[in-house]
Design a protein around this motif. Structure first.
Motif, PDB file in Angstrom:
ATOM      1  N   THR A 146     -12.586 -43.385 -92.506  1.00 24.26           N
ATOM      2  CA  THR A 146     -11.206 -43.712 -92.563  1.00 24.26           C
ATOM      3  C   THR A 146     -10.399 -42.423 -92.089  1.00 24.26           C
ATOM      4  O   THR A 146      -9.314 -42.465 -91.754  1.00 24.26           O
ATOM      5  CB  THR A 146     -10.803 -43.900 -94.046  1.00 24.26           C
ATOM      6  OG1 THR A 146     -11.138 -42.936 -95.006  1.00 24.26           O
ATOM      7  CG2 THR A 146     -11.417 -45.526 -94.385  1.00 24.26           C
TER       8      THR A 146
ATOM      9  N   LEU B 149      -6.813 -53.298 -89.685  1.00 25.30           N
ATOM     10  CA  LEU B 149      -6.687 -51.971 -90.315  1.00 25.30           C
ATOM     11  C   LEU B 149      -5.323 -51.136 -89.791  1.00 25.30           C
ATOM     12  O   LEU B 149      -5.180 -50.125 -89.626  1.00 25.30           O
ATOM     13  CB  LEU B 149      -7.949 -51.188 -89.614  1.00 25.30           C
ATOM     14  CG  LEU B 149      -9.316 -51.533 -89.721  1.00 25.30           C
ATOM     15  CD1 LEU B 149     -10.306 -50.853 -89.459  1.00 25.30           C
ATOM     16  CD2 LEU B 149      -9.569 -51.557 -91.389  1.00 25.30           C
TER      17      LEU B 149
ATOM     18  N   SER C  35      -1.213 -47.867 -88.372  1.00 24.54           N
ATOM     19  CA  SER C  35      -2.746 -47.438 -88.642  1.00 24.54           C
ATOM     20  C   SER C  35      -3.247 -46.186 -89.384  1.00 24.54           C
ATOM     21  O   SER C  35      -3.915 -46.027 -90.214  1.00 24.54           O
ATOM     22  CB  SER C  35      -3.421 -47.613 -87.217  1.00 24.54           C
ATOM     23  OG  SER C  35      -4.736 -47.221 -87.277  1.00 24.54           O
TER      24      SER C  35
END
Length: 314
Positions: free
Chosen positions: A22, A96, A269
Motif C-alpha cells: 500500500t 482501490l 487512490s
C-alpha cells in the motif's frame, strides 16, 4: 514457540507485507497525480480562453446567426423538445480508490431522481468499467462505453469519446446531455459535479465565465484586475468562426472533465492507500503489543514451572 504466538507472528509479517504494498501504491499514485496536474493546468488555460471568447460573442448576440445555420456544430446551440436525456458518467476502471466511484454513482442516481429520469427516457455514455458495469446490471441503456483511459490522457486518446458524444446529440440520439464526474479541488478534497453540457446555453456560458473570473480574483486577491471588453474582427466570416468555436467549446468541456476526473482519481487512490498504510501501522502496533504480552506470559509460565520443579526436588 506456542501455536498462539506463531499465529500472531504470522499476522504481523503478513500485515507488514501489505503495508509495503500500500505504501508503494501510494507513492505511485502521488507521482501520477503530480504528472497529470501540470498537464491539466496547461489545458485549463486553453479551455478558459475558448469559454471567454464564445461568452463574449454570445453576449454581443453574434451567435444567433450561427445558431440559425444548418452546421452540425452550430446546432449545439439549438434547444429542442427533450425526449431522451444523455448522461455521460466518468468513473475509474479499477478499485482501490476509496469512495471515488460510489460518490459519482450516488450523485448520478440523485440527479436522475431530481429530473425524473429512468431507463426509458435516459441513455448512458460511460467512461470507466465501474460505471459501465453498475448501470448495465441495473438494466440501463448504455449506448456508448469506453475503458482503458491512460493515467495522463491526451486529447488524441479520448478523441472518440468527445466526437461520439457531440455526434450523438447532433443525430438526436438524445436531446440534452449531463456530465457527472469528480472534480479535483486539492489533494484532500474532491467534489462530484453534475454539468449540463448540451445544448449550449447563454446561461451556462455566463456561469462558466463568472466562475472563472471568481477563481482568477481568488488566486490574485492582491492584484487589481478588471474585465476588459473585447472586439473581434472575423475572417473569413463570423458564422464559420463561431461554428468552429462552438465545436471547440463543447469538446473542451468533455475532454476537460476527463482530465479533471483522472486527476481526482489519482488523488483518491493516493489518499486511500495512505489510509490503508496508516491502518496497517495501527494493526502492527496492536499485534506486536499482543505478541510481546503473550511471549512475556509464556516466559513467566516457564520460569514458574522451573521454580516449582526445583522446589519439589528439594
Amino acid at each position: 514457540m506456542p501455536a498462539s504466538l506463531a499465529a500472531v507472528k504470522h499476522k504481523i509479517d503478513s500485515t507488514k507485507s501489505t503495508r509495503q504494498i500500500t505504501s508503494a501504491m501510494q507513492m505511485v499514485s502521488t507521482a501520477k497525480l503530480n504528472q497529470i496536474q501540470h498537464h491539466t493546468q496547461t489545458y485549463e488555460v486553453y479551455a478558459e480562453k475558448v469559454k471567454q471568447m464564445l461568452s463574449d460573442l454570445v453576449k454581443s448576440h453574434s451567435a444567433t446567426s450561427a445558431a440559425s445555420q444548418d452546421d452540425v456544430y452550430a446546432a449545439l446551440f439549438k434547444k429542442r423538445a427533450v425526449k431522451k436525456t444523455g448522461v455521460l458518467v466518468i468513473t475509474s476502471d479499477r478499485g482501490l480508490v476509496g469512495s471515488y466511484n460510489s460518490n459519482i454513482i450516488k450523485q448520478t442516481l440523485d440527479m436522475m431522481a431530481k429530473h425524473n429520469l429512468d431507463k426509458d427516457n435516459t441513455v448512458f455514455l460511460t467512461v470507466g468499467k465501474t460505471g459501465t458495469e453498475f448501470f448495465k446490471k441495473r438494466g440501463m441503456n448504455v449506448v456508448y462505453e469506453y475503458s482503458g483511459v491512460s493515467d495522463v490522457p491526451t486529447y488524441r486518446e479520448v478523441h472518440s469519446i468527445v466526437k461520439t458524444a457531440v455526434q450523438m446529440y447532433s443525430d438526436q440520439v438524445f436531446d440534452e446531455m449531463y456530465m457527472v464526474y469528480s472534480h479535483y479541488v486539492n489533494r484532500i478534497i474532491s467534489n462530484v459535479i453534475v454539468h449540463d453540457v448540451l445544448p449550449i446555453t447563454e446561461k451556462s456560458l455566463l456561469n462558466d465565465e463568472n466562475e472563472a473570473q471568481e477563481n482568477t480574483e481568488l488566486n490574485n486577491s492582491d492584484v487589481s484586475t478588471a474585465h476588459v471588453s473585447v472586439e473581434y474582427e472575423f475572417e473569413p466570416s463570423d458564422t464559420e468562426i463561431i461554428s468552429a468555436l462552438v465545436a471547440q467549446y463543447a469538446e473542451s468541456l468533455i475532454y476537460g472533465a476527463i482530465l479533471d476526473a483522472k486527476t481526482s482519481e489519482h488523488s483518491s487512490s493516493a489518499n486511500a492507500m495512505r489510509s490503508a498504510t496508516d491502518n496497517a501501522d495501527d494493526i502492527i502496533s496492536t499485534l506486536e503489543l499482543q505478541y510481546n504480552r503473550a511471549r512475556q506470559a509464556a516466559i513467566t509460565t516457564e520460569i514458574t514451572e522451573i521454580t516449582g520443579g526445583m522446589t519439589a526436588q528439594e
